[in-house]
Write a protein that holds these residues in place. Structure first.
Motif, PDB file in Angstrom:
ATOM      1  N   GLY A  65      31.642  27.240  69.365  1.00 60.75           N
ATOM      2  CA  GLY A  65      31.289  26.921  68.063  1.00 60.75           C
ATOM      3  C   GLY A  65      31.041  27.769  67.062  1.00 60.75           C
ATOM      4  N   ILE A  66      32.017  28.929  67.179  1.00 57.49           N
ATOM      5  CA  ILE A  66      31.799  29.986  66.155  1.00 57.49           C
ATOM      6  C   ILE A  66      33.055  29.587  65.020  1.00 57.49           C
ATOM      7  CG2 ILE A  66      32.149  32.443  65.690  1.00 57.49           C
ATOM      8  CD1 ILE A  66      31.363  32.773  68.617  1.00 57.49           C
ATOM      9  N   GLY A  67      32.493  29.473  63.973  1.00 61.77           N
ATOM     10  CA  GLY A  67      33.554  29.166  62.716  1.00 61.77           C
ATOM     11  C   GLY A  67      34.260  30.448  62.142  1.00 61.77           C
ATOM     12  N   SER A  68      33.406  31.391  61.850  1.00 58.27           N
ATOM     13  CA  SER A  68      34.027  32.684  61.162  1.00 58.27           C
ATOM     14  C   SER A  68      33.232  33.792  61.739  1.00 58.27           C
ATOM     15  CB  SER A  68      33.618  32.485  59.766  1.00 58.27           C
ATOM     16  OG  SER A  68      34.140  33.478  59.022  1.00 58.27           O
ATOM     17  N   TYR A  69      33.849  35.072  61.925  1.00 56.31           N
ATOM     18  CA  TYR A  69      33.297  36.233  62.517  1.00 56.31           C
ATOM     19  C   TYR A  69      34.255  37.238  62.215  1.00 56.31           C
ATOM     20  CZ  TYR A  69      37.396  34.894  65.430  1.00 56.31           C
ATOM     21  OH  TYR A  69      38.741  34.656  65.794  1.00 56.31           O
ATOM     22  N   VAL A  70      33.476  38.480  62.527  1.00 58.51           N
ATOM     23  CA  VAL A  70      34.121  39.829  62.496  1.00 58.51           C
ATOM     24  C   VAL A  70      34.518  40.039  63.866  1.00 58.51           C
ATOM     25  CG1 VAL A  70      33.523  42.311  61.945  1.00 58.51           C
ATOM     26  CG2 VAL A  70      32.824  40.464  60.312  1.00 58.51           C
ATOM     27  N   VAL A  71      35.820  40.905  64.153  1.00 61.27           N
ATOM     28  CA  VAL A  71      36.259  41.244  65.325  1.00 61.27           C
ATOM     29  C   VAL A  71      36.376  42.756  65.081  1.00 61.27           C
ATOM     30  CG1 VAL A  71      38.580  40.525  64.635  1.00 61.27           C
ATOM     31  CG2 VAL A  71      37.743  40.854  67.329  1.00 61.27           C
ATOM     32  N   VAL A  72      35.974  43.221  66.259  1.00 64.50           N
ATOM     33  CA  VAL A  72      35.884  44.799  66.434  1.00 64.50           C
ATOM     34  C   VAL A  72      36.749  44.911  67.743  1.00 64.50           C
ATOM     35  CG1 VAL A  72      34.622  46.763  66.974  1.00 64.50           C
ATOM     36  CG2 VAL A  72      33.531  45.149  65.412  1.00 64.50           C
ATOM     37  N   GLY A  73      37.897  46.178  67.610  1.00 62.94           N
ATOM     38  CA  GLY A  73      38.555  46.174  68.662  1.00 62.94           C
ATOM     39  C   GLY A  73      38.863  47.714  68.812  1.00 62.94           C
ATOM     40  N   HIS A  74      38.864  48.168  70.140  1.00 65.21           N
ATOM     41  CA  HIS A  74      38.986  49.541  70.461  1.00 65.21           C
ATOM     42  C   HIS A  74      40.496  49.854  71.009  1.00 65.21           C
ATOM     43  CE1 HIS A  74      38.915  53.238  73.528  1.00 65.21           C
ATOM     44  NE2 HIS A  74      38.738  53.533  72.366  1.00 65.21           N
ATOM     45  N   SER A  75      41.107  50.830  70.780  1.00 70.28           N
ATOM     46  CA  SER A  75      42.495  51.396  71.053  1.00 70.28           C
ATOM     47  C   SER A  75      43.410  49.952  71.224  1.00 70.28           C
ATOM     48  CB  SER A  75      42.276  51.563  72.782  1.00 70.28           C
ATOM     49  OG  SER A  75      43.546  52.262  73.344  1.00 70.28           O
ATOM     50  N   TRP A  76      44.007  49.423  72.375  1.00 67.23           N
ATOM     51  CA  TRP A  76      44.720  48.291  72.514  1.00 67.23           C
ATOM     52  C   TRP A  76      43.994  46.923  72.054  1.00 67.23           C
ATOM     53  CZ3 TRP A  76      49.439  47.009  72.173  1.00 67.23           C
ATOM     54  CH2 TRP A  76      50.114  45.675  72.759  1.00 67.23           C
ATOM     55  N   GLY A  77      42.760  46.815  72.197  1.00 69.07           N
ATOM     56  CA  GLY A  77      41.840  46.092  71.632  1.00 69.07           C
ATOM     57  C   GLY A  77      41.906  45.851  70.346  1.00 69.07           C
ATOM     58  N   ALA A  78      42.169  46.756  69.489  1.00 70.34           N
ATOM     59  CA  ALA A  78      42.577  46.845  68.017  1.00 70.34           C
ATOM     60  C   ALA A  78      43.887  45.917  67.709  1.00 70.34           C
ATOM     61  CB  ALA A  78      42.789  48.282  67.596  1.00 70.34           C
ATOM     62  N   GLY A  94      36.599  39.381  59.002  1.00 70.78           N
ATOM     63  CA  GLY A  94      36.882  40.990  58.724  1.00 70.78           C
ATOM     64  C   GLY A  94      37.014  41.458  60.187  1.00 70.78           C
ATOM     65  N   VAL A  95      37.698  42.771  60.011  1.00 63.86           N
ATOM     66  CA  VAL A  95      38.119  43.344  61.276  1.00 63.86           C
ATOM     67  C   VAL A  95      37.673  44.828  61.295  1.00 63.86           C
ATOM     68  CG1 VAL A  95      40.154  44.135  62.651  1.00 63.86           C
ATOM     69  CG2 VAL A  95      40.058  41.944  61.554  1.00 63.86           C
ATOM     70  N   VAL A  96      37.277  45.456  62.122  1.00 65.06           N
ATOM     71  CA  VAL A  96      37.167  46.964  62.187  1.00 65.06           C
ATOM     72  C   VAL A  96      37.901  47.260  63.569  1.00 65.06           C
ATOM     73  CG1 VAL A  96      35.293  48.670  62.939  1.00 65.06           C
ATOM     74  CG2 VAL A  96      34.619  46.656  61.701  1.00 65.06           C
ATOM     75  N   VAL A  97      38.775  48.259  63.232  1.00 63.56           N
ATOM     76  CA  VAL A  97      39.644  48.711  64.562  1.00 63.56           C
ATOM     77  C   VAL A  97      39.093  50.206  64.668  1.00 63.56           C
ATOM     78  CG1 VAL A  97      41.436  47.199  63.972  1.00 63.56           C
ATOM     79  CG2 VAL A  97      41.373  49.358  62.750  1.00 63.56           C
ATOM     80  N   VAL A  98      39.233  50.634  66.091  1.00 62.45           N
ATOM     81  CA  VAL A  98      38.652  52.217  66.424  1.00 62.45           C
ATOM     82  C   VAL A  98      39.660  52.532  67.430  1.00 62.45           C
ATOM     83  CG1 VAL A  98      36.733  53.137  67.626  1.00 62.45           C
ATOM     84  CG2 VAL A  98      36.128  50.874  66.298  1.00 62.45           C
ATOM     85  N   ALA A  99      40.207  53.704  66.913  1.00 63.29           N
ATOM     86  CA  ALA A  99      41.206  54.275  67.483  1.00 63.29           C
ATOM     87  C   ALA A  99      42.308  53.470  67.935  1.00 63.29           C
ATOM     88  CB  ALA A  99      40.669  55.105  69.030  1.00 63.29           C
ATOM     89  N   GLY A 100      43.086  52.832  67.104  1.00 65.44           N
ATOM     90  CA  GLY A 100      43.847  51.801  67.381  1.00 65.44           C
ATOM     91  C   GLY A 100      45.422  52.196  67.439  1.00 65.44           C
ATOM     92  N   TYR A 101      46.275  51.678  68.375  1.00 61.56           N
ATOM     93  CA  TYR A 101      47.628  52.062  68.388  1.00 61.56           C
ATOM     94  C   TYR A 101      48.406  51.054  67.283  1.00 61.56           C
ATOM     95  CZ  TYR A 101      47.150  54.130  72.758  1.00 61.56           C
ATOM     96  OH  TYR A 101      46.718  55.171  73.567  1.00 61.56           O
TER      97      TYR A 101
END
Length: 300
Positions: A65-78, A94-101
């Motif tokens: 039931g989540i309509g909108s969100y910020v997603v945070v991903g590290h490495s391949w998760g980015a 919105g997106v936060v990428v950490v040490a992404g490829y």
């Protein structure tokens, strides 16, 4: 807010770093074990690309039931996080990428890591050879990904057993193959992103030139922020979790300002101006994850 771990890790990556609990003071937080990691299965018969994983996690969010969100991903998760923004722009605020490829170059290490994904010989490697090699080289591997910071003992302890399991070794090698394919056949473009994106990299990442990739991504995406964290490596979220939490707050605030957000996921102050680039040194499998609503309703 959704948290996506990197290759070889699990949802516990965000609990051992403290990010999960601290973020839960302001947001409803969910951390998933991506397909094949932790306790989530990785069904055979389809390539679990970043796009396929993005669709799966989006389906899970919709089911919750989540309509909108910020997603945070590290490495391949980015990579998965950015694909979620590309494929599901109405949901990703919105997106936060950490040490992404973001623009992965071809590397010999990727080719070697992908070998256990080969049928037959890969099965032998994953069951008879690699588990012992992983355990023997664990300290060296941890020092490499954490350098120059001290290895975080909680992460190293909780991940060691998982990383040496044959099933997780299959997932690790499969994602290494996908990274290699992305490097050999680059097609990623991010200039059309219209949402705020936070970019974090460790200045001394030993796996690849994370700083250069972060600055290149910042130059391509409008409404992006970048933070190159000193004295941090690939595991910057473990060694400098406050840098990630600060970026999350900024992106959540920008996302709230940009438009209405269903579900009241964002409780951060609204900025007075629209964000600009800044430089600051269908569910066909089961996903296992952690979740927690914002305090004072937090439960364990």
């Amino acid at each position: 807010m959704l948290l996506l771990h990197g290759n070889g890790a699990s949802a516990e990556d965000f609990t051992t770093s403290g990010i999960f609990d601290k973020a839960a003071a302001s947001y409803r937080v969910l951390a998933f074990d991506r397909p094949g990691f932790g306790l989530s299965p990785r069904p055979v018969g389809r390539p679990w690309t970043a796009g396929a994983q993005a669709d799966l996690i989006q389906a899970a969010a919709e089911k919750l039931g989540i309509g909108s969100y910020v997603v945070v991903g590290h490495s391949w998760g980015a990579a998965v996080a950015l694909e979620m923004a590309r494929r599901h722009p109405r949901s990703v605020a919105g997106v936060v990428v950490v040490a992404g490829y973001h623009y992965p170059p071809p590397r010999l290490a990727l080719a070697i890591s992908a070998l256990p994904a080969i049928p037959l010989i890969g099965t032998v490697l994953r069951h008879a050879i690699l588990p012992s090699l992983v355990r023997l080289n664990w300290r060296w591997a941890m020092e490499k990904i954490f350098h120059p910071a001290t290895v975080a003992t909680p992460f190293a302890a909780t991940t060691r057993g998982l990383a040496s399991r044959p099933s997780q070794l299959r997932s690790i090698s499969a994602e290494s193959f996908l990274m290699l394919a992305s490097a050999l056949f680059p097609h990623r473009q991010y200039a059309d992103f219209a949402i705020p994106v936070g970019i974090i990299a460790g200045a001394r990442d030993q796996l690849f030139d994370a700083k250069a990739e972060a600055l290149r991504l910042q130059a391509e995406i409008d409404h992006s922020l970048v933070d190159i964290v000193r004295d941090a490596g690939h595991m910057v979220h473990q060694s400098k979790p406050q840098a990630v939490l600060t970026m999350i707050d900024k992106i959540a605030a920008f996302a709230s300002f940009a438009g209405p957000v269903s579900g009241n996921l964002f409780n951060s102050p609204v900025p007075k101006t629209r964000p600009r680039r800044q430089h600051e040194e269908r569910s066909d499998t089961t996903l296992r994850g952690w979740w927690r609503p914002p305090t004072p309703f937090a439960t364990k």
